[in-house]
Motif scaffolding. Structure first.
Motif, PDB file in Angstrom:
ATOM      1  N   PHE A 212       0.824  -1.209   0.000  1.00 23.41           N
ATOM      2  CA  PHE A 212       0.000   0.000   0.000  1.00 23.41           C
ATOM      3  C   PHE A 212       0.859   1.261   0.000  1.00 23.41           C
ATOM      4  O   PHE A 212       0.557   2.239  -0.687  1.00 23.41           O
ATOM      5  N   ALA A 213       1.932   1.254   0.799  1.00 18.51           N
ATOM      6  CA  ALA A 213       2.813   2.429   0.848  1.00 18.51           C
ATOM      7  C   ALA A 213       3.473   2.673  -0.494  1.00 18.51           C
ATOM      8  O   ALA A 213       3.650   3.826  -0.917  1.00 18.51           O
ATOM      9  N   LEU A 214       3.827   1.622  -1.200  1.00 16.25           N
ATOM     10  CA  LEU A 214       4.464   1.780  -2.509  1.00 16.25           C
ATOM     11  C   LEU A 214       3.511   2.382  -3.530  1.00 16.25           C
ATOM     12  O   LEU A 214       3.897   3.229  -4.337  1.00 16.25           O
ATOM     13  N   VAL A 215       2.250   1.984  -3.492  1.00 13.95           N
ATOM     14  CA  VAL A 215       1.281   2.448  -4.480  1.00 13.95           C
ATOM     15  C   VAL A 215       0.757   3.843  -4.161  1.00 13.95           C
ATOM     16  O   VAL A 215       0.577   4.668  -5.067  1.00 13.95           O
ATOM     17  N   LEU A 216       0.533   4.130  -2.887  1.00 15.11           N
ATOM     18  CA  LEU A 216      -0.159   5.358  -2.510  1.00 15.11           C
ATOM     19  C   LEU A 216       0.773   6.537  -2.262  1.00 15.11           C
ATOM     20  O   LEU A 216       0.321   7.686  -2.318  1.00 15.11           O
ATOM     21  N   LEU A 217       2.034   6.295  -1.954  1.00 15.04           N
ATOM     22  CA  LEU A 217       2.964   7.376  -1.640  1.00 15.04           C
ATOM     23  C   LEU A 217       3.949   7.557  -2.785  1.00 15.04           C
ATOM     24  O   LEU A 217       4.677   6.625  -3.138  1.00 15.04           O
ATOM     25  N   LYS A 218       3.991   8.757  -3.333  1.00 16.80           N
ATOM     26  CA  LYS A 218       4.864   9.041  -4.462  1.00 16.80           C
ATOM     27  C   LYS A 218       6.005   9.980  -4.105  1.00 16.80           C
ATOM     28  O   LYS A 218       7.090   9.886  -4.665  1.00 16.80           O
ATOM     29  N   SER A 219       5.766  10.916  -3.209  1.00 19.81           N
ATOM     30  CA  SER A 219       6.801  11.889  -2.848  1.00 19.81           C
ATOM     31  C   SER A 219       7.889  11.199  -2.028  1.00 19.81           C
ATOM     32  O   SER A 219       7.580  10.456  -1.092  1.00 19.81           O
ATOM     33  N   PRO A 220       9.172  11.425  -2.347  1.00 17.56           N
ATOM     34  CA  PRO A 220      10.253  10.795  -1.569  1.00 17.56           C
ATOM     35  C   PRO A 220      10.208  11.155  -0.090  1.00 17.56           C
ATOM     36  O   PRO A 220      10.554  10.335   0.754  1.00 17.56           O
ATOM     37  N   GLY A 221       9.764  12.359   0.248  1.00 20.01           N
ATOM     38  CA  GLY A 221       9.728  12.772   1.636  1.00 20.01           C
ATOM     39  C   GLY A 221       8.634  12.128   2.452  1.00 20.01           C
ATOM     40  O   GLY A 221       8.631  12.264   3.685  1.00 20.01           O
ATOM     41  N   LYS A 222       7.699  11.427   1.819  1.00 18.42           N
ATOM     42  CA  LYS A 222       6.592  10.792   2.529  1.00 18.42           C
ATOM     43  C   LYS A 222       6.679   9.273   2.530  1.00 18.42           C
ATOM     44  O   LYS A 222       5.814   8.614   3.099  1.00 18.42           O
ATOM     45  N   GLN A 223       7.691   8.721   1.921  1.00 20.75           N
ATOM     46  CA  GLN A 223       7.803   7.274   1.828  1.00 20.75           C
ATOM     47  C   GLN A 223       8.169   6.666   3.180  1.00 20.75           C
ATOM     48  O   GLN A 223       8.914   7.250   3.965  1.00 20.75           O
ATOM     49  N   THR A 224       7.644   5.477   3.419  1.00 22.28           N
ATOM     50  CA  THR A 224       7.898   4.778   4.674  1.00 22.28           C
ATOM     51  C   THR A 224       9.168   3.935   4.555  1.00 22.28           C
ATOM     52  O   THR A 224       9.742   3.777   3.475  1.00 22.28           O
TER      53      THR A 224
END
Length: 277
Positions: A212-224
């Motif tokens: 889910f994190a890979l699909v929903l988060l695009k900005s490098p600063g918000k990645q888990t």
């Protein structure tokens, strides 16, 4: 009935083999994290590094924003665990105490929903979050984690609520307490071990979640953190093994520390939910 010495020895041997099986990935990960590039390329690998080094840890922090990614993972995991418990506790109370057809249907749906794979729900979730303008947002990710954790949280907490004697709630009602006051003052304290176990499993699931994190988060600063760990793998699939092992080992520490600190409460919670008074 007394257990024969041979049978007891066999039980301990099986337990030791199981513990080694569980510990092998972590021990091997720790071994790689402290090895130099020369040792990692050796044709005869050893368990214990001949020349331990912290270079892999320094390189991991230099190449990727691990601390910032860990903070994103911590915020999303804590938010998901807290919200899931706050929502699931009153729902589990109603499902356990109200033996209505709707409650039985809800219980069946909780079990069936666990069979849905991630790929089946990611497109509807993406469209819903897009309409809510929560794509590329930790808030949207927390909502997804809460929805995904709720069935398991309900399944665990329903068993814990049923283990609480209903006579205690009846006594509170005689004293004039309403449903909400009874839940907060009488039932919730007795559910503390179960709530702790449920919150921990929700936290660990969100902390380790990747898809889910890979699909929903695009900005490098918000990645888990799980997404950032994939950056140690090159375009051709070649992994920078030393820094990757060091970063992955650091990523496992929060879960291990939380389990170690509250393992007694977790064990009590798991056992209490399986026994009905």
């Amino acid at each position: 009935m007394r257990i024969r010495p041979a049978a007891r020895a066999g039980q301990y041997a099986a337990l030791l083999a199981y513990l080694l099986f569980l510990a092998f990935p972590l021990l091997w990960l720790l071994s790689i994290a402290f090895k130099s590039p020369r040792e990692l390329g050796s044709l005869h690998p050893t368990w214990i590094p001949r020349h331990p080094t912290l270079a892999n840890f320094r390189q991991a922090f230099d190449e990727q924003p691990l601390l910032h990614a860990a903070l994103n993972s911590l915020l999303s995991a804590l938010g998901a665990a807290v919200v899931a418990v706050l929502v699931a506790t009153p729902m589990a109370y109603v499902m356990a105490r109200r033996r209505t057809p709707l409650a039985r249907v809800a219980s069946g749906w909780v079990v069936v929903s666990q069979a849905f794979p991630f790929v089946l729900v990611i497109i509807p979730l993406f469209l819903v979050l897009k309409n809510l303008r929560l794509i590329d947002s930790l808030t949207g990710l927390v909502l997804v984690y809460v929805v995904w954790a709720l069935p398991f949280a309900l399944w665990m907490l329903v068993g814990h609520v049923r283990a609480v004697p209903v006579e205690l709630e009846e006594a509170a009602a005689v004293d004039g307490a309403g449903r909400l006051r009874t839940l907060v003052s009488v039932t919730a304290p007795l559910l503390a071990p179960g709530i702790a176990a449920t919150a921990l499993f929700a936290f660990v699931t969100a902390w380790n979640e990747f898809f889910f994190a890979l699909v929903l988060l695009k900005s490098p600063g918000k990645q888990t953190l799980p997404v950032v760990l994939t950056h140690f793998i090159g375009a051709e699939g070649v992994a920078d093994l030393g820094p990757l092992a060091a970063a992955a080992f650091l990523a496992t520490l929060p879960s291990l520390l939380v389990f170690a600190l509250i393992q007694r409460r977790i064990t009590r919670g798991l056992i209490a939910g399986a026994v009905k008074a």
